[in-house]
Write a protein that holds these residues in place. Structure first.
Motif: not given
Lengths: 173, 233
Positions: A104-106, A115-117, A119, A133, A136-137, A169-173
Motif C-alpha cells: 500500500a502506498i500513500n 493523501r493519494l492512496y 498500491r 482489485l 476491476m481495471l 490509479v488511485f484508490i478511494d480509501i
C-alpha cells in the motif's frame, strides 16, 4: 458519534519529522526476501514532484519487533524515491478471495490536500490474474500503473503520476 | 470467509477535496480520474504500530540543549478518539511547526525571519490508555507563502497520526483561536463544511494553562470509526 477530523496538506516542511532511516524497513534486522522499491513521482506533464513523501504499508510479512511494515521516503530533486523492504506474500481478500502480493502506498506532499492512496503489485505474480482489485481495471494501461516492473536484482520500479496521461490509479480509501 | 470490518466513509463536506483550486499547486497534482472504489481489506484495516522503544517521545519542543526557545511557551493537550467516541490508546502523534518568528528549520524555507538555535520544531508524543496526549512548545508564527498576493499562513502546528489501520491515517493542522488569517487561508478553507473546518481550531483552555509557565490549548482529534456491521461477501 463524532465526525473524523479533516485532512490538511502535509506541506513542504514535513522533513522536520523525516528520518531517512525510515526508508529501510529492514533496519531493525528483519530477514527475508529483501527488495528495493524505486520510482519517480510526477505531476501533470511529467514534471517531477520533489520533496514529497512516499509512504508504504504492508500487512505481509506480518509486522513484528524487527519488521515495522511501514516506511516512508522523501522524493529527491528529480522526484525519485527509494525504499528497502521485504517482498510481501499473498494476503486474504474479502470472502474467499486471495489478493496478489502488494504494497500500500500513500503520496503526501505540498499541493496534495489529503493523501493519494494506491498500491504496488509485482509483475509476473501468478495471483495478479485473479486479484480482486486488479480485476476491476479493464484497461491494460490503467492496470499497468499499479504493477511494479523488475529493474535489476531484487529491485522493482513503480513510477507514480498524480495527474494526466499516465495518471496512476488511485484508490478511494 | 474473511469477514472484514472496514472503516466508515467520510461524512459529506467534512473532508477537503484534492481538487482545491484556490490552493494553486493542487491544480497540476490532483487526480483527474475518479478514485477506484474498492472495499477495505486487511491492507487497509491494519496499520503500523509504533513502539516508543524505536520512536522515543519528544514532548518538549520549547527547549534545545537545555536552553529555552524564543517565543510564547504553550502547552497543547487533547484527546484522540474514534468516531464512536472510543479512545485511541497508545497511538503515535508526530508534530512539526515553524518557530515563533514564522520560520521553519528547513533548507526550503527562505522566509526572511530569524532561525532560533534553541528551536527545532519537531515533536513526537504517544496517547495514553485513555487517548490523551500533551506536549509543550512555542506558539508558531505566521509566514508568507506566495500562493496569491499577500498570502500568509495562519499560525498552525502540523499533525501526523496513524490510528488502527492504514485507512485511519490522518495528516492535519491545528490552528489557534481568533487568528485573523484563517479567513483568507485556502488550505483551511479547502474543508467545505464550516463546522468541520472550525474543529481544526484549538481552543484556549485555562485548565491546561500552567501558572507562571505557559498558555494552554486544547485540541481533540477524531479518527475514522469502523463500520457497524462486518461485511463479508
Amino acid at each position: 458519534m463524532s465526525i473524523a477530523t479533516a485532512f490538511q496538506t502535509i506541506g513542504p516542511y514535513w522533513h522536520l519529522i523525516e528520518d531517512p532511516a525510515m526508508a529501510d524497513l529492514t533496519r531493525f534486522g528483519a530477514e527475508g526476501e529483501v527488495i528495493t522499491l524505486i520510482g519517480t513521482l510526477t505531476e501533470n506533464g511529467g514534471v517531477p514532484l520533489p520533496g514529497s513523501c512516499v509512504e508504504i504499508w504492508q500487512s505481509s510479512p506480518p509486522a513484528s519487533e524487527v519488521f515495522p511494515g511501514y516506511g516512508r521516503a522523501n522524493t529527491d530533486e528529480q522526484g525519485n524515491f527509494r525504499l528497502v523492504t521485504l517482498k510481501p506474500g499473498p494476503v486474504p481478500g474479502r470472502g474467499n478471495t486471495q489478493q496478489a502480493p502488494h504494497i500500500a502506498i500513500n503520496i503526501l506532499g505540498r499541493g496534495i490536500v489529503t493523501r493519494l492512496y494506491t498500491r504496488a503489485y509485482f509483475e509476473g505474480e501468478p495471483l495478479n490474474a485473479t486479484d480482486p482489485l486488479l480485476a476491476m481495471l479493464d484497461d491494460p494501461a490503467r492496470r499497468a500503473t499499479l504493477i511494479a516492473k523488475a529493474a535489476g536484482p531484487n529491485t522493482w520500479r513503480l513510477d507514480i503520476c498524480t495527474q494526466g496521461d499516465n495518471e496512476t490509479v488511485f484508490i478511494d480509501i | 470467509m474473511n469477514e472484514i470490518n472496514g472503516f466508515r466513509p467520510p461524512v459529506p463536506g467534512s473532508q477537503p477535496s484534492n481538487d482545491s483550486p484556490a490552493y494553486l499547486t493542487t491544480r497540476q497534482r490532483h487526480p483527474l480520474r475518479p478514485l477506484l472504489a474498492f472495499p477495505h481489506t486487511v491492507t487497509e484495516t491494519t496499520g503500523p504500530q509504533f513502539s516508543p522503544a524505536h520512536f522515543p517521545p519528544m514532548t518538549d519542543l520549547s527547549v534545545v540543549d537545555g536552553k529555552a526557545a524564543q517565543g510564547e511557551r504553550i502547552i497543547v493537550r487533547g484527546r484522540v478518539t474514534d468516531e464512536d467516541d472510543r479512545p485511541v490508546a497508545h497511538t503515535m502523534i508526530e508534530v512539526w511547526q515553524a518557530n515563533a518568528a514564522g520560520r521553519y528549520r528547513h533548507p526550503q524555507d527562505t522566509h526572511d525571519a530569524p532561525l532560533d538555535p534553541h528551536f527545532r520544531g519537531d515533536g513526537r508524543v504517544f496517547t495514553d490508555a485513555d487517548g490523551w496526549y500533551q506536549y509543550t512548545s512555542i506558539k508558531p508564527g505566521a509566514y508568507p507563502w506566495r500562493n496569491h498576493n499577500n498570502a500568509w499562513r495562519p499560525n498552525h502546528i502540523h499533525y501526523s497520526l496513524f490510528g488502527a489501520g492504514f485507512a485511519t491515517r490522518l495528516i492535519t493542522q491545528m490552528y489557534f483561536p481568533g487568528d485573523p488569517l484563517l479567513a483568507f487561508d485556502p488550505i483551511f478553507h479547502a474543508v467545505p463544511d464550516e463546522a468541520a473546518r472550525n474543529r481544526l481550531v484549538s481552543r484556549f483552555d485555562l485548565d491546561v494553562t500552567q501558572p507562571e509557565r505557559a498558555l494552554g490549548y486544547r485540541f481533540d482529534i477524531v479518527l475514522r470509526g469502523r463500520t457497524a456491521t462486518p461485511m463479508g461477501i
